[in-house]
Enzyme design. Structure first.
Site, PDB file in Angstrom:
ATOM      1  N   CYS A 158       0.818  -1.115   0.052  1.00 34.84           N
ATOM      2  CA  CYS A 158       0.014   0.082  -0.007  1.00 34.84           C
ATOM      3  C   CYS A 158       0.956   1.256  -0.007  1.00 34.84           C
ATOM      4  CB  CYS A 158      -0.968   0.028   1.158  1.00 34.84           C
ATOM      5  SG  CYS A 158      -1.792  -1.443   1.291  1.00 34.84           S
TER       6      CYS A 158
ATOM      7  N   HIS B   2      -3.245   6.986   2.579  1.00 37.68           N
ATOM      8  CA  HIS B   2      -3.820   5.735   1.890  1.00 37.68           C
ATOM      9  C   HIS B   2      -5.356   5.535   2.623  1.00 37.68           C
ATOM     10  CE1 HIS B   2      -4.114   1.688   0.900  1.00 37.68           C
ATOM     11  NE2 HIS B   2      -4.080   1.174   2.203  1.00 37.68           N
TER      12      HIS B   2
ATOM     13  N   ASN C 292     -10.226   0.103  -0.459  1.00 30.12           N
ATOM     14  CA  ASN C 292      -8.869   0.101  -0.273  1.00 30.12           C
ATOM     15  C   ASN C 292      -8.191  -0.452  -1.345  1.00 30.12           C
ATOM     16  OD1 ASN C 292      -6.188  -0.432   0.335  1.00 30.12           O
ATOM     17  ND2 ASN C 292      -6.529  -1.453   2.280  1.00 30.12           N
TER      18      ASN C 292
HETATM   19  O1  UT7 Z   1      -4.099  -1.344   3.414  1.00 35.78           O
HETATM   20  C1  UT7 Z   1      -3.868  -1.521   4.807  1.00 35.78           C
HETATM   21  C2  UT7 Z   1      -4.535  -2.923   5.144  1.00 35.78           C
HETATM   22  N1  UT7 Z   1      -5.681  -2.878   5.895  1.00 35.78           N
HETATM   23  C3  UT7 Z   1      -5.998  -2.239   6.827  1.00 35.78           C
HETATM   24  O2  UT7 Z   1      -5.713  -1.101   7.230  1.00 35.78           O
HETATM   25  C4  UT7 Z   1      -7.249  -2.852   7.887  1.00 35.78           C
HETATM   26  C5  UT7 Z   1      -6.806  -2.168   9.141  1.00 35.78           C
HETATM   27  N2  UT7 Z   1      -7.965  -3.094   9.924  1.00 35.78           N
HETATM   28  C6  UT7 Z   1      -9.213  -2.737  10.014  1.00 35.78           C
HETATM   29  O3  UT7 Z   1      -9.815  -1.805   9.386  1.00 35.78           O
HETATM   30  C7  UT7 Z   1     -10.232  -3.438  11.024  1.00 35.78           C
HETATM   31  O4  UT7 Z   1      -9.493  -4.379  11.694  1.00 35.78           O
HETATM   32  C8  UT7 Z   1     -11.171  -4.569  10.313  1.00 35.78           C
HETATM   33  C9  UT7 Z   1     -12.115  -3.323   9.254  1.00 35.78           C
HETATM   34  C10 UT7 Z   1     -10.609  -5.435   8.938  1.00 35.78           C
HETATM   35  C11 UT7 Z   1     -11.895  -5.316  11.011  1.00 35.78           C
HETATM   36  O5  UT7 Z   1     -12.754  -4.467  12.064  1.00 35.78           O
HETATM   37  P1  UT7 Z   1     -12.868  -5.054  13.600  1.00 35.78           P
HETATM   38  O6  UT7 Z   1     -13.520  -4.145  14.367  1.00 35.78           O
HETATM   39  O7  UT7 Z   1     -11.310  -5.202  13.820  1.00 35.78           O
HETATM   40  O8  UT7 Z   1     -13.371  -6.427  13.375  1.00 35.78           O
HETATM   41  P2  UT7 Z   1     -13.176  -7.806  13.937  1.00 35.78           P
HETATM   42  O9  UT7 Z   1     -11.993  -8.347  13.159  1.00 35.78           O
HETATM   43  O10 UT7 Z   1     -12.547  -7.650  15.279  1.00 35.78           O
HETATM   44  O11 UT7 Z   1     -14.458  -8.710  13.786  1.00 35.78           O
HETATM   45  C12 UT7 Z   1     -15.698  -8.515  14.525  1.00 35.78           C
HETATM   46  C13 UT7 Z   1     -16.737  -9.251  14.146  1.00 35.78           C
HETATM   47  C14 UT7 Z   1     -16.181 -10.517  14.101  1.00 35.78           C
HETATM   48  O12 UT7 Z   1     -17.392 -11.456  14.695  1.00 35.78           O
HETATM   49  P3  UT7 Z   1     -17.392 -11.971  16.352  1.00 35.78           P
HETATM   50  O13 UT7 Z   1     -16.176 -12.809  16.212  1.00 35.78           O
HETATM   51  O14 UT7 Z   1     -17.464 -10.922  17.015  1.00 35.78           O
HETATM   52  O15 UT7 Z   1     -18.544 -12.551  16.339  1.00 35.78           O
HETATM   53  C15 UT7 Z   1     -16.369 -10.943  12.806  1.00 35.78           C
HETATM   54  O16 UT7 Z   1     -16.452 -12.410  12.302  1.00 35.78           O
HETATM   55  O17 UT7 Z   1     -17.212  -8.934  13.021  1.00 35.78           O
HETATM   56  C16 UT7 Z   1     -17.076 -10.100  12.147  1.00 35.78           C
HETATM   57  N3  UT7 Z   1     -16.997  -9.646  10.679  1.00 35.78           N
HETATM   58  C17 UT7 Z   1     -17.932  -9.474   9.891  1.00 35.78           C
HETATM   59  N4  UT7 Z   1     -19.166  -9.269   9.922  1.00 35.78           N
HETATM   60  C18 UT7 Z   1     -19.954  -8.664   8.944  1.00 35.78           C
HETATM   61  C19 UT7 Z   1     -15.735  -9.503   9.950  1.00 35.78           C
HETATM   62  N5  UT7 Z   1     -15.976  -9.410   8.666  1.00 35.78           N
HETATM   63  C20 UT7 Z   1     -17.173  -9.091   8.646  1.00 35.78           C
HETATM   64  C21 UT7 Z   1     -18.097  -8.689   7.635  1.00 35.78           C
HETATM   65  N6  UT7 Z   1     -19.407  -8.635   7.667  1.00 35.78           N
HETATM   66  N7  UT7 Z   1     -17.504  -8.536   6.197  1.00 35.78           N
END
Ligand code: UT7
Length: 321
Positions: free
Chosen positions: A111, A248, A278
């Protein structure tokens, strides 16, 4: 000698995929995606390729800059999703646009790829080796996503952005910071082809992007403000002197956190992630092109840019427009 950005261009695939479209094929919702990330839709390729989008973005940037393809003597594409292992995307773009006098090569800094390309071009231009650079960030991330992993595939999009940079007496690029931390590389990774030597035991599994979102998030909200502060200081400026922060586009919450840590209004952080998602290396140049075409960038303005992601890698720059 200094380095000035004299034109920008971008190209997004024709097909728009909304969060509701994704909710039809996987267990997700517009509510989850938009509140956690700020993303509402993204463009995904059908016929387009990393090279075809790059060539179009390049043509638009050259037109915006008022330079011909023959004037380009350096062509760098930042990408992790080139169409071919070889030739490089940059060489394919060279052929498509007729940049016959350019040396062309790709770099992979995920990125931060466009920002790394900008700094490489800056080094060449400042030493007088080349005079007119065409730098791009371009990705077709949809082909390396695991479409069964809702935690990653909803975040990314496809597209290309370009900028023409020229060696000029008056410096546009005021300061730069770059860094890498390979030890943490596994938190955002995508393996290349596996060994397919028939004499060896081999895995035939296809490889896709894996991400520990929370680790990447923690990295971004600490490394990016630090890198920006360092760069702004190196430019002899303060945070208040910066007109826009073109960062980014990974997640709206990362942008809000950076704004808070720098004590700057979120209004100074333009966004494209709502309609692009992204797009890794392409995020910064696409955002810059949108700002340029909306007339937001006026001569003399100070723009801070930053890219961060896989590697891990990060890079920031402060430019005077
Ligand atoms: O270019 C650089 C690369 N990337 C980044 O900068 C990404 C940086 N990270 C983030 O933006 C965040 O960590 C994410 C947006 C990827 C995820 O957000 P989060 O608040 O960290 O969510 P999480 O991974 O802790 O997941 C929370 C819940 C989980 O369910 P449970 O275990 O709490 O029941 C996931 O299974 O959300 C669930 N989940 C979803 N639900 C609906 C994960 N993906 C999805 C989805 N739709 N697409």
């Amino acid at each position: 000698m200094g380095t000035r950005i004299i034109g920008t261009g971008s190209c997004l695939p024709a097909t728009i995929v909304t969060n509701d479209d994704l909710a039809k094929i996987m267990d997700t919702s517009d509510e989850w995606i938009s509140t956690r990330t700020g993303i509402r839709e993204r463009h995904l390729v059908k016929e387009e390729t990393t090279t075809s989008m790059s060539a179009e973005a390049a043509r638009r940037a050259m037109e915006n800059a008022g330079v011909t393809a023959e004037e380009i003597d350096l062509l760098i594409v930042g990408t992790l999703s080139a169409d071919c292992v070889t030739p490089a995307c940059a060489c394919e773009v060279q052929a498509q646009i007729g940049a016959v006098n350019a040396v062309a090569f790709d770099i992979n800094a995920a990125c931060a790829g466009f920002m790394f390309a900008l700094n490489i071009a800056n080094a060449y231009l400042q030493t007088g080796i080349y005079k007119t650079g065409l730098i791009l960030g371009a990705e077709t991330l949809s082909k390396i996503m695991d479409w069964n992993d809702r935690s990653t595939c909803v975040l990314f999009g496809d597209g290309a952005g370009a900028a023409v940079v020229r060696a000029e007496e008056q410096a546009g690029l005021l300061a730069f910071d770059q860094g890498s931390d390979g030890v943490k590389g596994k938190v955002l990774a995508c393996r290349n082809r596996s060994n397919n030597n028939p004499l060896m035991e081999t895995s035939k599994e296809l490889e896709y992007v894996h991400m520990d979102g929370q680790e990447v998030y923690k990295f971004a909200v600490t490394a990016v403000p630090h890198s920006l502060q360092k760069t702004i200081q190196a430019a002899g400026l303060t945070v208040e002197d910066i007109d826009y922060f073109a960062l980014h586009q990974a997640n709206i919450r990362i942008l809000q956190s950076v704004a808070k840590r720098l004590k700057v209004s979120e209004d100074k952080f333009p966004i494209s992630l709502d309609h692009c998602g992204n797009i890794s290396a392409a995020s910064v140049p696409i955002l810059l092109d949108e700002m340029n075409r909306k007339g937001m960038l006026k001569a003399g303005m100070k723009i801070a840019m930053s890219g961060f992601g896989g590697g891990l890698t990060w890079a920031s720059a402060v430019v005077e427009w």
